[in-house]
Design a protein around this motif. Sequence first.
Motif, PDB file in Angstrom:
ATOM      1  N   ALA A 249     -71.789 -14.023  21.621  1.00 42.16           N
ATOM      2  CA  ALA A 249     -72.313 -15.400  21.587  1.00 42.16           C
ATOM      3  C   ALA A 249     -71.457 -16.306  22.471  1.00 42.16           C
ATOM      4  O   ALA A 249     -70.343 -15.953  22.857  1.00 42.16           O
ATOM      5  N   CYS A 250     -72.002 -17.474  22.814  1.00 40.19           N
ATOM      6  CA  CYS A 250     -71.207 -18.454  23.566  1.00 40.19           C
ATOM      7  C   CYS A 250     -69.982 -18.861  22.749  1.00 40.19           C
ATOM      8  O   CYS A 250     -68.874 -18.889  23.253  1.00 40.19           O
ATOM      9  N   VAL A 251     -70.195 -19.180  21.472  1.00 36.47           N
ATOM     10  CA  VAL A 251     -69.087 -19.478  20.562  1.00 36.47           C
ATOM     11  C   VAL A 251     -69.175 -18.521  19.380  1.00 36.47           C
ATOM     12  O   VAL A 251     -70.029 -18.679  18.510  1.00 36.47           O
ATOM     13  N   LEU A 268     -77.595 -14.864  22.960  1.00 34.05           N
ATOM     14  CA  LEU A 268     -76.508 -14.183  23.676  1.00 34.05           C
ATOM     15  C   LEU A 268     -76.022 -15.057  24.832  1.00 34.05           C
ATOM     16  O   LEU A 268     -76.820 -15.721  25.496  1.00 34.05           O
ATOM     17  N   CYS A 269     -74.714 -15.039  25.077  1.00 37.89           N
ATOM     18  CA  CYS A 269     -74.139 -15.782  26.200  1.00 37.89           C
ATOM     19  C   CYS A 269     -74.472 -15.075  27.515  1.00 37.89           C
ATOM     20  O   CYS A 269     -74.380 -13.853  27.603  1.00 37.89           O
ATOM     21  N   ALA A 270     -74.888 -15.849  28.512  1.00 41.38           N
ATOM     22  CA  ALA A 270     -75.177 -15.241  29.815  1.00 41.38           C
ATOM     23  C   ALA A 270     -74.069 -15.559  30.820  1.00 41.38           C
ATOM     24  O   ALA A 270     -74.184 -15.223  32.004  1.00 41.38           O
ATOM     25  N   GLY A 271     -72.993 -16.197  30.337  1.00 35.74           N
ATOM     26  CA  GLY A 271     -71.912 -16.587  31.226  1.00 35.74           C
ATOM     27  C   GLY A 271     -70.766 -15.583  31.272  1.00 35.74           C
ATOM     28  O   GLY A 271     -70.186 -15.334  32.321  1.00 35.74           O
ATOM     29  N   LYS A 272     -70.467 -14.991  30.126  1.00 29.91           N
ATOM     30  CA  LYS A 272     -69.309 -14.085  30.060  1.00 29.91           C
ATOM     31  C   LYS A 272     -69.632 -12.749  30.737  1.00 29.91           C
ATOM     32  O   LYS A 272     -70.654 -12.121  30.427  1.00 29.91           O
ATOM     33  N   ARG A 306     -77.129 -23.825  23.398  1.00 28.41           N
ATOM     34  CA  ARG A 306     -75.805 -23.178  23.437  1.00 28.41           C
ATOM     35  C   ARG A 306     -75.321 -23.023  24.878  1.00 28.41           C
ATOM     36  O   ARG A 306     -74.153 -23.221  25.166  1.00 28.41           O
ATOM     37  N   TRP A 307     -76.228 -22.645  25.758  1.00 28.26           N
ATOM     38  CA  TRP A 307     -75.857 -22.456  27.170  1.00 28.26           C
ATOM     39  C   TRP A 307     -75.452 -23.786  27.812  1.00 28.26           C
ATOM     40  O   TRP A 307     -74.565 -23.818  28.665  1.00 28.26           O
ATOM     41  N   GLN A 308     -76.130 -24.870  27.389  1.00 32.16           N
ATOM     42  CA  GLN A 308     -75.802 -26.190  27.958  1.00 32.16           C
ATOM     43  C   GLN A 308     -74.368 -26.592  27.612  1.00 32.16           C
ATOM     44  O   GLN A 308     -73.697 -27.257  28.393  1.00 32.16           O
ATOM     45  N   ALA A 309     -73.896 -26.162  26.433  1.00 35.14           N
ATOM     46  CA  ALA A 309     -72.565 -26.574  25.970  1.00 35.14           C
ATOM     47  C   ALA A 309     -71.482 -25.545  26.284  1.00 35.14           C
ATOM     48  O   ALA A 309     -70.307 -25.763  25.982  1.00 35.14           O
ATOM     49  N   CYS A 310     -71.864 -24.410  26.892  1.00 34.20           N
ATOM     50  CA  CYS A 310     -70.909 -23.299  27.056  1.00 34.20           C
ATOM     51  C   CYS A 310     -70.263 -23.333  28.443  1.00 34.20           C
ATOM     52  O   CYS A 310     -70.954 -23.292  29.468  1.00 34.20           O
ATOM     53  N   PRO A 311     -68.928 -23.402  28.517  1.00 33.29           N
ATOM     54  CA  PRO A 311     -68.260 -23.425  29.823  1.00 33.29           C
ATOM     55  C   PRO A 311     -68.521 -22.153  30.648  1.00 33.29           C
ATOM     56  O   PRO A 311     -68.635 -22.222  31.875  1.00 33.29           O
ATOM     57  N   HIS A 312     -68.634 -20.993  29.973  1.00 29.15           N
ATOM     58  CA  HIS A 312     -68.907 -19.739  30.700  1.00 29.15           C
ATOM     59  C   HIS A 312     -70.289 -19.800  31.351  1.00 29.15           C
ATOM     60  O   HIS A 312     -70.454 -19.433  32.517  1.00 29.15           O
ATOM     61  N   CYS A 313     -71.272 -20.242  30.563  1.00 30.58           N
ATOM     62  CA  CYS A 313     -72.639 -20.309  31.095  1.00 30.58           C
ATOM     63  C   CYS A 313     -72.721 -21.341  32.228  1.00 30.58           C
ATOM     64  O   CYS A 313     -73.366 -21.097  33.254  1.00 30.58           O
ATOM     65  N   GLN A 314     -72.038 -22.479  32.037  1.00 28.47           N
ATOM     66  CA  GLN A 314     -72.077 -23.516  33.076  1.00 28.47           C
ATOM     67  C   GLN A 314     -71.384 -23.034  34.353  1.00 28.47           C
ATOM     68  O   GLN A 314     -71.822 -23.332  35.466  1.00 28.47           O
TER      69      GLN A 314
HETATM   70 ZN    ZN Z   1     -72.412 -18.925  27.153  1.00 26.78          ZN
END
Ligand code: ZN
Length: 488
Positions: A249-251, A268-272, A306-314
């Motif tokens: 997850a993002c968090v 699921l987080c798409a940034g990490k 969640r993606w909007q608030a996630c530094p990895h996704c951003q």
């Molecule tokens: Zn994320």
Amino acid sequence: MIPLPKQMREFKKCFWMTSRVLYQRNADLPEKLFRFLVADLDAYYHNLISDGFLDDDNTMSVRFKLAPFTKKVPPDYYFLKVDNLAIQIQAESQNGLIHAVQTLKQHLYKAYHYVHDEFDEPGDLPCLEIRDWPSYPWRGLHLDVSRHFFDFKFVQRYLDWMARSKLNKFHWHLSDDQGWRLESRKFPRLHEIGAWRKDADGSVYGGYYTRRQVKAVLDHAALRGIEVIPEIDIPGHAMAILAAYPDLACVPRDFEVLKVWGISEDILCAGKDGVIAWLKELFSEVAELFPGQYVHLGGDEAPKQRWQACPHCQKRIKDEGLADEEALQGWLVKTLAKHLRNLGKTVIGWDEILNGQPGQDPIVMAWRGDGIDAARRAHDNGNRYILCPYTKLYFDARNNEYETVGTDQIILWGDVLGFRFSDYTFGRQQLLLGAQANVWTEHLADRADLKEKVANRLRPLAEILWNGEPVEDVWEFWDRWRDLNFTL
Ligand SMILES: [Zn+2]
């Protein structure tokens, strides 16, 4: 017969059914399939004449031939001829032979149960000649085993229903917020944790298919000419995955397999990078277990908070030069589609994947509303597409206004007969692969509920998927339906 064969000639003569049957095959027809077809036909045939009054010196010969035709024919074309000496079946593909046997079984059933005129007796099999083929390559039925779990033996029965209706794609919805259903060697917490949910009263509900059970389902499907399409729904509808592996997850936090229906904001987080690597490994395992061409990766109903608030996704959005979070989902789909393409697979996604410009590789399932907008968008983007519109082909809808189980929608079997492929073709007709009915199980807790929903609409579905056109004369269809064995 359902579906109605494309070309059929009937003759006044009859073949006298006896209790003896001689089965023959040509050398190109594999032994295993031949044995299956014979067993299928023989069990059926002998059940029909089990009272044993038919017995004389005649021997019925049924000749199977897997061989090319001299003229070019459509895919999965078959030829079936009943004359007074023998029954001949020929096809170029194994699926053609499988479909021919289903047709013959319907013909036998009708001949035995209905006397055609005053000269006939049950047991006279009218002579006929059939040339038949499907209008669309994709004739599917879906089953959600996450919201409620149905064991592998039941899934095999489900495939039997499909085979009798000449359906050839089984879409197996194996993961969702409410449960993960597949044994995983690489990520065992998926089935150890993700397959079980705690209900409000403290009881535990769940289950999963072992790899052996999956293989048993795949074998069962293959002999019936059915391809199994596994769906692992990502990045949304993934609470069962997150309960097992919260770091995806993002968090991360303590997630639970959901026990209520709806859409979860946790996805699921798409940034990490670790999540992308994890997903590639997971889909490699799925691709290895399922031999078919297609893998479905969901893509529906994935809220982007969640993606909007996630530094990895951003950071991913910035690094990849993406416009927004929708484009990030498009990037995720593209990345996994490329990975799966390298493994020889084609990905399928729900129509929301078009929001993120996923490229032309993925096949799109048009499901929202009446599906027309989604189908047009897929077509205009150059993607192949499959129809399963919510308002037309969702079999968790109620069959009529008196039924209490099911969604708020009512879809009559007559509505299914009116399904128009022509509403969904826009120029490049080859992009439209076909259609399927979806069977979600939020409201279908057991086999009886499920059967009621599918049984009523399966024959109409078979008709429109095979012949690709709406049925105008409902009573003519009803006459054909009445001639069949109603039990699924
Ligand atoms: Zn994320």
